[in-house]
Write a protein that holds these residues in place. Structure first.
Motif, mmCIF file in Angstrom:
data_model
loop_
_atom_site.group_PDB
_atom_site.id
_atom_site.type_symbol
_atom_site.label_atom_id
_atom_site.label_comp_id
_atom_site.label_asym_id
_atom_site.label_seq_id
_atom_site.Cartn_x
_atom_site.Cartn_y
_atom_site.Cartn_z
ATOM 1 N N ARG A 1 -5.874 3.438 3.787
ATOM 2 C CA ARG A 1 -4.573 3.025 4.299
ATOM 3 C C ARG A 1 -3.470 3.501 3.334
ATOM 4 N NH1 ARG A 1 -0.947 -1.233 4.152
ATOM 5 N NH2 ARG A 1 0.217 -1.320 6.114
ATOM 6 N N LYS A 2 -2.621 4.400 3.805
ATOM 7 C CA LYS A 2 -1.435 4.861 3.070
ATOM 8 C C LYS A 2 -1.816 5.257 1.623
ATOM 9 C CE LYS A 2 1.313 1.881 6.105
ATOM 10 N NZ LYS A 2 2.011 2.840 6.969
ATOM 11 N N ALA A 3 -0.969 4.855 0.662
ATOM 12 C CA ALA A 3 -1.219 5.256 -0.724
ATOM 13 C C ALA A 3 -2.315 4.421 -1.393
ATOM 14 C CB ALA A 3 0.065 5.182 -1.546
ATOM 15 N N ALA A 4 -2.947 3.524 -0.644
ATOM 16 C CA ALA A 4 -4.097 2.796 -1.179
ATOM 17 C C ALA A 4 -5.320 3.706 -1.288
ATOM 18 C CB ALA A 4 -4.421 1.587 -0.302
ATOM 19 N N ARG A 5 -5.219 4.919 -0.785
ATOM 20 C CA ARG A 5 -6.327 5.885 -0.905
ATOM 21 C C ARG A 5 -6.565 6.236 -2.377
ATOM 22 N NH1 ARG A 5 -6.264 11.459 2.529
ATOM 23 N NH2 ARG A 5 -5.579 9.925 4.047
ATOM 24 N N ASN A 6 -5.548 6.611 -3.068
ATOM 25 C CA ASN A 6 -5.512 7.054 -4.476
ATOM 26 C C ASN A 6 -6.864 7.498 -5.075
ATOM 27 O OD1 ASN A 6 -6.285 4.345 -5.842
ATOM 28 N ND2 ASN A 6 -4.405 3.740 -4.762
ATOM 29 N N SER B 1 -2.287 -1.404 -5.263
ATOM 30 C CA SER B 1 -2.508 -0.639 -4.037
ATOM 31 C C SER B 1 -3.916 -0.051 -4.045
ATOM 32 C CB SER B 1 -1.429 0.444 -3.971
ATOM 33 O OG SER B 1 -1.811 1.500 -3.157
ATOM 34 N N ASP C 1 0.832 -1.205 0.000
ATOM 35 C CA ASP C 1 0.000 0.000 0.000
ATOM 36 C C ASP C 1 0.870 1.260 0.000
ATOM 37 O OD1 ASP C 1 -2.354 -1.382 -0.046
ATOM 38 O OD2 ASP C 1 -2.689 -1.272 2.122
ATOM 39 N N HIS D 1 -6.073 11.189 -5.402
ATOM 40 C CA HIS D 1 -5.536 11.521 -6.719
ATOM 41 C C HIS D 1 -5.881 12.927 -7.211
ATOM 42 C CE1 HIS D 1 -3.562 7.896 -8.239
ATOM 43 N NE2 HIS D 1 -3.321 8.610 -9.318
#
Lengths: 223, 244
Positions: free
Chosen positions: B175-180, B29, A67, A87
Motif C-alpha cells: 500500500r502506497k509508500a508502505a512498500r519501502n 509506514s 502510508d 527502496h
C-alpha cells in the motif's frame, strides 16, 4: 532592508534554478521548502527516498495517510502520475544518476566540495539516512543553508571539521547571504545580498571567496 | 499450496534466540506492528526470543512496535540507517548505556545489501560513503577512474513484513509508500512472514500487479485493520499496555 534572506526566500532562490522536467530530491528540513516555490510553468518531479516519485504537498491536518509520507516522515499527497516503488529501486534512481538535482542541508561545506551533514561528532546518536547516497547520485548536488551557524561561525569552510557525508560532491551553495559555486576547489561568489559588502561577506566565510566579474544581486520577493 | 497462517502467535513461534530479524517499514509506514507485538507477547510468556539482531531503517519511535521490542531488552544489535525519530528515547538511552550495538548503514547501501542478500550477490561496489567514516576498513576499488566501496550482502533468518493483500501462494501487493523495504526483505530472509490486511483468492491480484511473487514468502497472516505506528504514538500508546 533585511540583513539576511528568510528561510522561505532561500528556498525560493534555490527553486529558481530547477528546470522544467527536472527530477529532484529535497533533503529533510529546510530543503523540503523548495517545493513550494516552483516557478509557474515549470513542472519538477519530486523524489523521496522511501519510494515515491511525483508526490504532492502536505495534506490538511486530519487528512493524513501515514502510508503516504516523505523521507522526513511528514505526510504528503498523491497526484496524477505519482509512482510507488521499493527502496532498492529508489536508490537505483539516486545512485544510478537519474536524479537531476539533490538539495541538501549542511553543517559544513568545504571549498573542495566536501559536505558534512550527518554527524556532529562522537557524542549523540549518529544517523545518516540517505544523504551519503544522494551526494553521489544526483547530476547536481546543491546545499541550502544559513551562511553561518547559530553561534555565527562560518559554515562555508576550507576543510570540514565534522565527519564527511561525501568528498568533492557539492557544486553550488545557496545561503542566507549569497549564492556560491564550487569549481576547481574554490568558492566562486555568484550572487550576494546587495546591501552586504564583499569584505563583510568574506569575514563570515571560512575560506577565500573568488570574485569573478559580474557578481549578481541576491534578491528574493517578500514571502 | 497454502501459506496462510491462522494466528499471529503461530506466525512468530519459530523465531529463535539470537536470530537476525528483518522488520519492514520506514518509520511507521509499513511497520508490521501486530507481528512485532506478537513477538513481544511470546517473549513475555516464555522469555524467548532474545538477543536478536534487527534490521530496520530506523530504531523505533515512542513505545510501540520496534521501540517496544527494544524496550523489552530483546534486541542485542540494530542494523539501520537513521536511528532518530520524533521520540527515539528507548533506543537512545540503551545505546548510550552500551546495551545495544548499532551498525549504521547509509540507506541506499542498506537497501542494496538486503537486495543482494536476496539475489545471491555476496558483495557489490557503491560510490556511497567513499572517503567517510562509514567506509573505514572496507575494501575499495577503482572502476573507470572513480573509487567505490565494497559492501557485503545482508541476509536474515526471518523477515517480518506488512503488505496490503496476499493470496495463499504468498503473492503480495503493498500500500502506497508502505512498500519501502518490504519486497527486499521478503527476498533476503530464510523465512518471510507477512501480515496482510486482506487474504484474497489466487487470481484476485492481477498477475501484472504482483509486487512480490509468492516464492519469496513463507507465510501470510491476516490482520484486517492494522495499527499505524504514527497514530499509536500520537495517542501516547505503549506496548504492552500499562494498566491505568
Amino acid at each position: 532592508m533585511s540583513a539576511r534572506l528568510s528561510n522561505a526566500q532561500m528556498a525560493w532562490r534555490a527553486a529558481q534554478d530547477i528546470a522544467d522536467g527536472a527530477y529532484v530530491n529535497l533533503g529533510i528540513g529546510l530543503p523540503e521548502m523548495v517545493a513550494r516555490f516552483q516557478p509557474p510553468g515549470r513542472e519538477a518531479i519530486f523524489h523521496t527516498e522511501n519510494g515515491i516519485l511525483g508526490f504532492g504537498e502536505a495534506p490538511p491536518e486530519g487528512a493524513e495517510d501515514w502510508d503516504l509520507i516523505n523521507a522526513g516522515k511528514k505526510a504528503v499527497t498523491e497526484k496524477p502520475g505519482t509512482a510507488f516503488f521499493h527502496h532498492a529501486d529508489s536508490f537505483a534512481m539516486v545512485r544510478g544518476g537519474h536524479l537531476d538535482v539533490a538539495i541538501l542541508g549542511a553543517y559544513e561545506v568545504a571549498e573542495t566540495g566536501d559536505l558534512a551533514n550527518w554527524s556532529t561528532g562522537p557524542k549523540g546518536v549518529p544517523a545518516v539516512g540517505g544523504a551519503m547516497d544522494l551526494v553521489h547520485g544526483a547530476k547536481r548536488v546543491a546545499v541550502l543553508t544559513d551562511h553561518v551557524t547559530r553561534d555565527g561561525k562560518p559554515k562555508l569552510v576550507k576543510r570540514c571539521s565534522l565527519p564527511l557525508t561525501g568528498v568533492a560532491c557539492v557544486t553550488r551553495v545557496y545561503t542566507s547571504l549569497a549564492v556560491v559555486d564550487i569549481e576547481g576547489g574554490r568558492f566562486i561568489l555568484r550572487e550576494k545580498l546587495p546591501t552586504l559588502g564583499v569584505d563583510e561577506l568574506q569575514a563570515r566565510t571560512g575560506a577565500e571567496l573568488v570574485l569573478p566579474d559580474g557578481i549578481g544581486d541576491l534578491v528574493a520577493p517578500e514571502l | 499450496m497454502d501459506k496462510t497462517i491462522e494466528s499471529l502467535s503461530e506466525a512468530v513461534a519459530a523465531i529463535a534466540d539470537g536470530a537476525t530479524v528483518m522488520i519492514g517499514g520506514f518509520g511507521g509506514s509499513g511497520a508490521p506492528i501486530e507481528l512485532v507485538h506478537a513477538l513481544i507477547d511470546r517473549f513475555l510468556a516464555t522469555g524467548s526470543p532474545t538477543g536478536l539482531t534487527v534490521v530496520n531503517n530506523n530504531a523505533g519511535n515512542g513505545h510501540v512496535g520496534l521501540a517496544a521490542l527494544i524496550e523489552q531488552g530483546m534486541v542485542a544489535k540494530l542494523v539501520c540507517s537513521f536511528p532518530r525519530s520524533a521520540d527515539p528515547r528507548v533506543f537512545t538511552e540503551r545505546y548510550q548505556r552500551g546495551e545495544i550495538e548499532l551498525e549504521l548503514v547509509p540507506q541506499g547501501t542498506l537497501a542494496e545489501r538486503i537486495r543482494a542478500g536476496g539475489a545471491g550477490i555476496p558483495a557489490f561496489y557503491t560510490p556511497t560513503a567513499y572517503g567517510t567514516d562509514l567506509a573505514v576498513g572496507k575494501p575499495t576499488a577503482e572502476f573507470d577512474g572513480r573509487t567505490y566501496v565494497q559492501e557485503r550482502w545482508l541476509k536474515a533468518d526471518v523477515a517480518l513484513v506488512k503488505a496490503e493483500a496476499g493470496d495463499r501462494l504468498g503473492n503480495l501487493v503493498f500500500r502506497k509508500a508502505a512498500r519501502n523495504f518490504g519486497p527486499l526483505m521478503c527476498m533476503a530472509a530464510a523465512r518471510t512472514i507477512v501480515q496482510v490486511s486482506r487474504i484474497v483468492e489466487p487470481g484476485a491480484i492481477d498477475p501484472e500487479h504482483v509486487v512480490t511473487p509468492g516464492i519469496f514468502v513463507a507465510g501470510v497472516v491476516e490482520v484486517p485493520d492494522p495499527a499505524q505506528e504514527e497514530l499509536l504514538n500520537r495517542a501516547g500508546a505503549r506496548y504492552p499496555e500499562v494498566a491505568a
